[in-house]
Design an enzyme around this catalytic site. Sequence first.
Site, PDB file in Angstrom:
ATOM      1  N   MET A 102       0.841  -1.196   0.000  1.00  0.00           N
ATOM      2  CA  MET A 102       0.000   0.000   0.000  1.00  0.00           C
ATOM      3  C   MET A 102       0.873   1.242   0.000  1.00  0.00           C
ATOM      4  SD  MET A 102      -2.693  -1.202   2.947  1.00  0.00           S
ATOM      5  CE  MET A 102      -1.358  -1.809   3.990  1.00  0.00           C
ATOM      6  N   GLY A 189       1.220   4.192   4.457  1.00  0.00           N
ATOM      7  CA  GLY A 189       2.048   3.350   3.607  1.00  0.00           C
ATOM      8  C   GLY A 189       2.566   2.104   4.293  1.00  0.00           C
ATOM      9  N   SER A 190       2.329   0.932   3.726  1.00  0.00           N
ATOM     10  CA  SER A 190       2.694  -0.291   4.428  1.00  0.00           C
ATOM     11  C   SER A 190       2.438  -1.506   3.546  1.00  0.00           C
ATOM     12  CB  SER A 190       1.892  -0.394   5.726  1.00  0.00           C
ATOM     13  OG  SER A 190       0.541  -0.031   5.494  1.00  0.00           O
ATOM     14  N   ARG A 191       2.279  -2.676   4.187  1.00  0.00           N
ATOM     15  CA  ARG A 191       2.112  -3.914   3.425  1.00  0.00           C
ATOM     16  C   ARG A 191       1.336  -4.939   4.237  1.00  0.00           C
ATOM     17  NH1 ARG A 191       7.510  -7.259   1.864  1.00  0.00           N
ATOM     18  NH2 ARG A 191       6.692  -9.356   2.227  1.00  0.00           N
TER      19      ARG A 191
END
Length: 232
Positions: A102, A189-191
């Site tokens: 993301m 923002g990440s995963r």
Amino acid sequence: MSLIDTVRNTLVPVHREGYRFIAIFFVVSLALGFLWEPLMWIGFVLTAWCAYFFRDPERMTPIDDDLVISPADGTVSSVATVMPPEELGLGSEPMLRISVFMNVFNCHVNRAPMGGTVRRIAYRAGKFVNAELDKASQENERNGLVIETKHGQIGVVQIAGLVARRILCWTRESASLEAGERFGLIRFGSRLDVFLPAGAEPRVTVGQTATGGETVLAEFGSAKGPVISRRA
């Protein structure tokens, strides 16, 4: 339909976790306006961006216990067979891992990829390297859920990134989740990694855009006919 109903249906809902940030951006924008008016308008643009970031739209989630639904909006960054994180307790055999990255413009609400019961929640402190890197799944700060489904236990891991340094998870162990149900959020923002047992076949490829609560990442069993969806 009244004007109020029209506006309500047009505007995308904002998640409550964003209220504080939006308020801060708005107040700072007003304060900057006393110094120089153009700064106020720049601040209002940033306030609107903040509200956009914390958007929480409804999704139409497929109703099928054999489908694995994307837990987040973003881009499929990896489809691989790897060992699951030790803290999940998912055994010593490799599992299918599908990762969704993301960026800061994606909706960051996280959703359950399958329906089931939360058997474990495991937090692990760590680094904040770029979440797109493969090593992020082992080195970064993360929070993992183990969900008992009709196909066995699956794992879904929230991973922090360079900007995202706050993982939120509001479900609890022993709670029941429906596919597509909101369970957490990662700021800026990440995963998300989804770990699946034997029998799961990927239905996405690296680089494909995924929509949380809607896109089918994988499937257990052979393809079937049309699938009914529900609002989530």
